[in-house]
Each structure stands twice: as C-alpha cells, then as structure tokens.
Design a protein around this motif. Structure first.
Motif, short mmCIF file in Angstrom:
data_model
loop_
_atom_site.label_atom_id
_atom_site.label_comp_id
_atom_site.label_asym_id
_atom_site.label_seq_id
_atom_site.Cartn_x
_atom_site.Cartn_y
_atom_site.Cartn_z
N LYS A 90 0.84 -1.21 0.00
CA LYS A 90 0.00 0.00 0.00
C LYS A 90 0.87 1.25 0.00
O LYS A 90 1.90 1.28 0.67
CB LYS A 90 -0.94 0.01 1.20
N ASN B 87 -4.49 -2.45 0.86
CA ASN B 87 -5.56 -2.06 1.77
C ASN B 87 -6.80 -1.49 1.10
O ASN B 87 -7.87 -1.54 1.66
CB ASN B 87 -5.06 -1.02 2.77
N SER C 279 5.42 -5.88 10.46
CA SER C 279 6.86 -5.64 10.52
C SER C 279 7.44 -5.74 11.93
O SER C 279 8.49 -6.32 12.14
CB SER C 279 7.20 -4.26 9.96
N THR D 179 6.49 -2.13 6.00
CA THR D 179 7.62 -1.25 6.30
C THR D 179 8.98 -1.95 6.26
O THR D 179 9.95 -1.39 5.73
CB THR D 179 7.41 -0.62 7.69
C1 LIG Z 1 -0.22 -1.67 6.54
C2 LIG Z 1 -0.65 -2.98 7.07
C3 LIG Z 1 0.28 -4.00 7.34
C4 LIG Z 1 1.77 -3.82 7.22
O1 LIG Z 1 2.24 -3.07 8.31
P1 LIG Z 1 3.82 -2.79 8.48
O2 LIG Z 1 3.91 -2.33 9.89
O3 LIG Z 1 4.19 -1.75 7.50
O4 LIG Z 1 4.52 -4.07 8.24
C5 LIG Z 1 -0.21 -5.23 7.76
N1 LIG Z 1 -1.54 -5.45 7.91
C6 LIG Z 1 -2.45 -4.49 7.69
C7 LIG Z 1 -3.89 -4.80 7.88
C8 LIG Z 1 -2.04 -3.23 7.27
O5 LIG Z 1 -2.96 -2.29 7.06
#
Ligand SMILES: *Cc1c(COP(=O)(O)O)cnc(C)c1O
Length: 222
Positions: A37, A58, A195, A213
């Motif tokens: 995303k 997302n 992450s 991330t």
């Molecule tokens: C953005 C998102 C992630 C990834 O999160 P990071 O901390 O960047 O790894 C995982 N799951 C959902 C539902 C997200 O919205």
C-alpha cells in the motif's frame, strides 16, 4: 539501480526463519505477504522478481490503479487486507485472490454472488477500539458457518490486527486469542503479525504474516 529491496527481503526472510526455528515450526508453514500500500506497481514488480508471490493491499481503488501492471505476474496472489465496503465488493472480487477482511454475512453473500471462487478469511476485532473493523469474537462462529455454506467462498482462517504498540509483546495476547478462536472453529489459517511483531506472531502460530515497512521502508502517506 538498487533500491535495497533484495537486502530487506533477505532480512525479513532471516527473521521469519529464526522465529520458525525457535517455535519448532517449518518455514513452509508461514506465508509472507508483502504489503505494498502507498507504493507504486513497480514495487510489486521488483518484489516479484525477487521471488515474492503474495501481495497485500488495503484499498480497492488504490490496487485498481496498479492492477493492469501486475495482473499477469506468474504465480502472484493478491490479498485484500483493508476493510471492504459492500459497495466495492464486486470490484474487489475481480482483482483480488484472497479477501482477508470479511466481517459480515452481508459482505460474504455479496462476494459469493460474484460467482468466482474466492479464498476468504474472517477479520476479527479483538480490541474495543471504535475505529477498528472486524467481526466481534462472539459472532465469528455464526459468520464462519454462514461462509461455509456459500459455494464460491473457501474460508481458510482468521485475521486480526492488534492495537498498535511499539512493544511486540503487547501483541502476543491478541495473537494467542486469535489462535484459540481458530482452533475452536477448526480453522487452520492465522493471518497475524506485521513488521514489528512478526516473531511473536509466528511463535503464536501465524500462518500468514503481513509485512510492509520492513520490506519497502516507511510509507509516505496513510
Ligand atoms: C499496513 C498494514 C500491514 C503492514 O504493516 P507494516 O507495519 O508496515 O509491516 C499489515 N496489515 C495491515 C492490515 C495493514 O494495514
């Protein structure tokens, strides 16, 4: 031109392997979903070239923009991991292979009515924060039963997102509750861990981790 992605993929891979070893699990039990995303289609292409096959987005509208550039990627599977509004379910069912965020029977019925086989997970809301989508834990069993009766949907497990905390140990009780809930319902898939807390998630039984991330760097917009 090296974006550093290959190094970060190797680092994440190493973290997953170590967590699996610690938990006495096999690496193949855990699917890495690369969360792209806010990053352009090129990020998906680059990650695919490095061997990644599962991608998470997302927003339906955002992925729609990237879809033409990535739809033909060999073996790629696209997961919707953000909340899905019923009025976007048709398009979502066309461009995603897995909908991880089914949280109502109404949405499930709409997806089933598209007539295309879809893999789905139930998003469970384990914390009372107002803003968070997801099915209440006490309603998951009824929703699972309803989904299982729908011919085009294949229910593979549960998904959750604990309240944000810097400390990954804060996520662990949520991961544990999701696993217990899934066990009671006879579901084997558990999408949990991002992450910062993927190790705790794998130790608690995650079969899918969603990592943004740590692979692509900080996102510029929400
Ligand atoms: C953005 C998102 C992630 C990834 O999160 P990071 O901390 O960047 O790894 C995982 N799951 C959902 C539902 C997200 O919205």
């Amino acid at each position: 031109m090296d974006s550093g992605l290959s190094q970060r993929v190797a680092q994440v891979e190493e973290r997953i392997e170590r967590a699996c070893r610690r938990a006495g699990r096999r690496r193949e039990e855990v699917t890495l979903v690369a969360v792209t995303k806010t990053f352009p289609a090129e990020a998906i292409l680059e990650a695919h070239a490095l061997g990644l096959r599962h991608f998470g987005e997302n927003y339906v509208q955002e992925f729609e923009q990237k879809y033409p550039a990535v739809r033909h990627l060999e073996g790629a599977k696209f997961h919707l991991i953000g909340h899905l509004q019923s009025n976007k379910s048709r398009r979502a069912g066309e461009i995603f292979d897995v909908i991880q965020t089914v949280d109502s029977e109404k949405l499930a019925r709409r997806l089933d009515a598209l007539g295309r086989p879809l893999e789905v997970m139930i998003e469970v809301k384990l914390s009372p924060e107002e803003t968070k989508a997801g099915c209440a834990p006490e309603e998951v069993e009824a929703l699972a039963e309803a989904i299982r009766a729908l011919p085009n949907l294949r229910l593979t497990g549960l998904m959750t997102m604990p309240p944000w905390s810097e400390d990954p140990e804060q996520s662990r009780p949520y991961f544990r509750r999701l696993r217990e809930l899934a066990e009671r319902l006879g579901l084997s898939g558990l999408s949990m861990g991002m992450s910062h807390d993927l190790e705790a998630a794998i130790e608690e039984g995650a079969t899918v981790v969603r990592v943004g991330t740590a692979l692509f760097g900080e996102r510029r917009r929400a």
